[in-house]
Design an enzyme around this catalytic site. Structure first.
Site, PDB file in Angstrom:
ATOM      1  N   GLU A  92       6.055   5.660 -10.828  1.00 57.88           N
ATOM      2  CA  GLU A  92       6.355   4.676  -9.900  1.00 57.88           C
ATOM      3  C   GLU A  92       5.742   3.109 -10.406  1.00 57.88           C
ATOM      4  OE1 GLU A  92       6.397   7.089  -5.790  1.00 57.88           O
ATOM      5  OE2 GLU A  92       4.641   6.499  -6.651  1.00 57.88           O
ATOM      6  N   CYS A 105       3.043  -3.833 -10.794  1.00 53.78           N
ATOM      7  CA  CYS A 105       2.082  -2.779 -11.083  1.00 53.78           C
ATOM      8  C   CYS A 105       2.705  -1.672 -11.976  1.00 53.78           C
ATOM      9  CB  CYS A 105       1.322  -2.387  -9.875  1.00 53.78           C
ATOM     10  SG  CYS A 105       0.037  -1.156 -10.209  1.00 53.78           S
ATOM     11  N   CYS A 112      -2.448  12.058 -14.497  1.00 56.45           N
ATOM     12  CA  CYS A 112      -3.891  11.400 -14.653  1.00 56.45           C
ATOM     13  C   CYS A 112      -4.765  12.553 -15.086  1.00 56.45           C
ATOM     14  CB  CYS A 112      -4.316  10.321 -14.086  1.00 56.45           C
ATOM     15  SG  CYS A 112      -5.437   9.212 -14.516  1.00 56.45           S
ATOM     16  N   CYS A 116     -10.507  11.091 -10.885  1.00 53.25           N
ATOM     17  CA  CYS A 116     -11.475  10.475  -9.881  1.00 53.25           C
ATOM     18  C   CYS A 116     -11.122  10.978  -8.498  1.00 53.25           C
ATOM     19  CB  CYS A 116     -10.826   8.760  -9.875  1.00 53.25           C
ATOM     20  SG  CYS A 116     -11.359   8.467 -11.282  1.00 53.25           S
ATOM     21  N   CYS A 119      -8.640   9.444  -5.704  1.00 47.86           N
ATOM     22  CA  CYS A 119      -7.288   9.070  -6.265  1.00 47.86           C
ATOM     23  C   CYS A 119      -6.297  10.191  -6.098  1.00 47.86           C
ATOM     24  CB  CYS A 119      -7.356   8.342  -7.647  1.00 47.86           C
ATOM     25  SG  CYS A 119      -5.981   7.746  -8.229  1.00 47.86           S
ATOM     26  N   GLU A 158      -4.309   6.338 -16.793  1.00 48.27           N
ATOM     27  CA  GLU A 158      -5.296   5.650 -17.317  1.00 48.27           C
ATOM     28  C   GLU A 158      -4.897   5.117 -18.447  1.00 48.27           C
ATOM     29  OE1 GLU A 158      -8.326   4.367 -16.836  1.00 48.27           O
ATOM     30  OE2 GLU A 158      -8.321   3.981 -19.010  1.00 48.27           O
ATOM     31  N   ASN A 287      -7.691   3.558   0.299  1.00 55.86           N
ATOM     32  CA  ASN A 287      -6.260   4.059   1.078  1.00 55.86           C
ATOM     33  C   ASN A 287      -6.171   5.400   1.437  1.00 55.86           C
ATOM     34  OD1 ASN A 287      -4.924   1.461   1.302  1.00 55.86           O
ATOM     35  ND2 ASN A 287      -5.113   1.189  -0.887  1.00 55.86           N
ATOM     36  N   CYS A 330      -2.745   0.878  -3.579  1.00 58.20           N
ATOM     37  CA  CYS A 330      -3.564   1.365  -4.679  1.00 58.20           C
ATOM     38  C   CYS A 330      -3.803   2.677  -4.300  1.00 58.20           C
ATOM     39  CB  CYS A 330      -5.137   0.513  -4.767  1.00 58.20           C
ATOM     40  SG  CYS A 330      -4.915  -0.831  -5.275  1.00 58.20           S
TER      41      CYS A 330
END
Ligand code: SAH
Length: 350
Positions: A92, A105, A112, A116, A119, A158, A287, A330
Site C-alpha cells: 500500500e 508515503c 516486515c 515492532c 505495528c 524497513e 493507532n 501510521c
C-alpha cells in the site's frame, strides 16, 4: 530471453546497460526522462529515438508499471492505494493531501522483519523486498492522479533492510532527469539499523526520520527487537554523525503508547537523550488495530507530553491520525491481507 526492467536501473546503471549495446551516454538521459518525466509506458512513445533504436530496446528491455488494484479515499482526503505486485503480493501507499504540498508515503517491503510490537505490518513477517522498480512505480502511479511534492519511505517495511534497492530508488527520485524531487523533500524512516544508516548517509543525501518510541533500552528492547542489536546510545551516536541535506534536522518519531511510554518521566528522559541532536520530534498517538494490545495515550497524557517538549524548546508536532477511517494511518498498512477471502496470518497461526 530475459528482459531488463529499465526501472530497476539508476541513471548510471542505464548508461552501463546501453554502453553494453554500444549506445551513447546521452541516450540514457533521454530514456530516463521518458520513463520518469513523461511516464512512458512503451518504447513506441519515445519519439526522439529512432525506430531502429526503439526496436532494439524493446528486444532487450521492458518498462514495468503499477496500476492500483484499489484506491480508497478517506473523509479528510487521504488516499490509500493498494498495489498488487506481479507475484500476487500486495503493498500500500498513502497520499496525505495538504493545500500546497501533498505527501506520499510509500512501501519498501512486502511485510516486515523488524517485529515492532505495536505495528500491524510486522505481524505479517517479511514476505520479500520490493524491487527498485516497484518502489518508484508507486510514485509514478499516484502521480497520474495527483501532484506529489514530498515522499516519505514510511509505508510497509524497513527501508534500510532493503538498502540496495532503496538507494537506487532514492537516486532515481532525486535525479534531475528522473523524478526530479528535491532531496529535502524525500525522507527515509528507519527503526534504527545502524550500519545501514551509516551507509545510507555515505551514498545519498536525503532526510532521515528515526522511530525511537522508547527512552530506556529496557522498554525499547521489548517493543522494538532491533534495539537488542543497536541500543539507544549506539543509535543516537550514529544520528549525531548523519549527513543531512543543508540545515535540515533529523525527525525523531515517537509513537505514544498509553501507559507504556507516555509518562512525564518518559518526556524527561526523551529531552535528555535528544539534548545534543539537531532534531524535530513527531509524536504519533498509537493507532489501534486488531494486531496489538496497546492503547492510544489519553488526551491529557498526550498534551502534557507535547507541552513538556515544547517548553524545552524542541520543535514538536503531534501527527493527527490522517486516514484512520480507511486504515491508512501510521502502522495500519496491511497490503497482503487485502486479498479477497484470505484469512489473516494471525488466524492461520492459531
Ligand atoms: N520501518 C520504518 C518505516 C515504517 S513504520 C520505521 O520503523 O520507521 C512508520 C512509522 O509508523 C514508525 O515511526 C512506526 O513507529 C510507526 N507506527 C507503527 N505502528 C504504529 C501504530 N500502530 N500507531 C502509530 N504509529 C505506528
Amino acid at each position: 530471453m530475459h528482459k531488463t526492467d529499465l526501472k530497476n536501473l539508476t541513471l548510471e546503471g542505464l548508461i552501463q546497460f546501453l554502453a553494453g549495446q554500444g549506445k551513447e551516454r546521452y541516450r540514457a538521459t533521454q530514456l530516463f526522462k521518458w520513463l520518469y518525466q513523461h511516464d512512458a509506458a512503451s518504447f513506441d512513445e519515445m519519439t526522439n529515438l529512432s525506430k531502429a533504436l526503439r526496436e532494439e530496446l524493446a528486444a532487450t528491455a521492458c518498462i514495468s508499471r503499477l496500476e492500483p488494484a484499489a484506491v480508497e479515499v478517506g473523509l479528510d482526503g487521504t488516499r490509500k492505494y493498494l498495489f498488487r505486485l506481479e507475484d500476487g503480493n500486495a503493498v500500500e501507499s498513502v497520499l496525505i493531501p495538504d493545500e500546497e504540498r501533498n505527501t506520499l508515503c510509500i512501501s519498501t517491503q512486502a511485510g516486515c522483519a523488524m517485529q515492532c510490537a505495536f505495528c500491524l505490518t510486522g505481524t505479517f513477517r517479511l514476505t520479500r523486498n520490493l524491487t527498485t522498480a516497484e518502489i518508484v512505480n508507486q510514485i509514478l502511479a499516484v502521480k497520474r492522479d495527483v501532484e506529489v511534492r514530498n515522499i516519505v519511505l514510511m509505508g510497509m517495511g524497513e527501508p534500510l533492510h532493503n538498502l540496495d534497492k532503496v538507494i537506487a530508488a532514492l537516486q532515481i527520485m532525486i535525479n534531475d532527469n528522473g523524478l526530479k524531487l528535491s532531496s529535502r523533500r524525500v525522507t527515509v524512516s528507519t527503526c534504527g539499523l545502524v550500519p545501514e544508516l551509516e551507509r545510507l548517509g555515505r551514498e545519498v543525501t536525503v532526510n532521515l526520520a528515526v522511530s525511537l518510541n522508547a527512552t530506556t533500552d529496557e522498554l525499547r528492547d521489548r517493543i522494538m527487537p532491533v534495539n537488542r542489536r543497536y541500543p539507544i546510545a549506539t543509535l543516537l551516536a550514529a544520528l549525531k554523525k548523519f549527513p543531512l541535506p543543508g540545515r535540515r534536522k533529523i525527525t525523531i518519531e515517537y509513537v505514544l503508547l498509553g501507559g507504556v511510554n507516555d509518562t512525564p518521566e518518559d518526556a524527561k528522559r526523551l529531552v535528555r537523550l535528544l539534548s545534543d541532536i539537531p532534531c524535530k520530534i513527531n509524536l504519533i498517538p498509537f493507532n489501534p488495530h486488531e494486531g496489538a494490545d496497546f492503547r492510544p495515550p489519553t488526551r491529557a497524557a498526550l498534551d502534557a507530553f507535547h507541552k513538556y517538549l515544547l517548553d524545552r524548546h524542541f520543535t514538536v508536532i503531534t501527527r493527527d491520525s490522517r486516514g484512520s477511517d480507511i486504515s491508512a494511518a501510521c502502522g495500519q498498512l496491511k497490503g497482503a491481507l487485502e486479498r479477497a477471502g484470505e484469512t489473516s496470518p494471525k488466524e492461520e497461526l492459531r
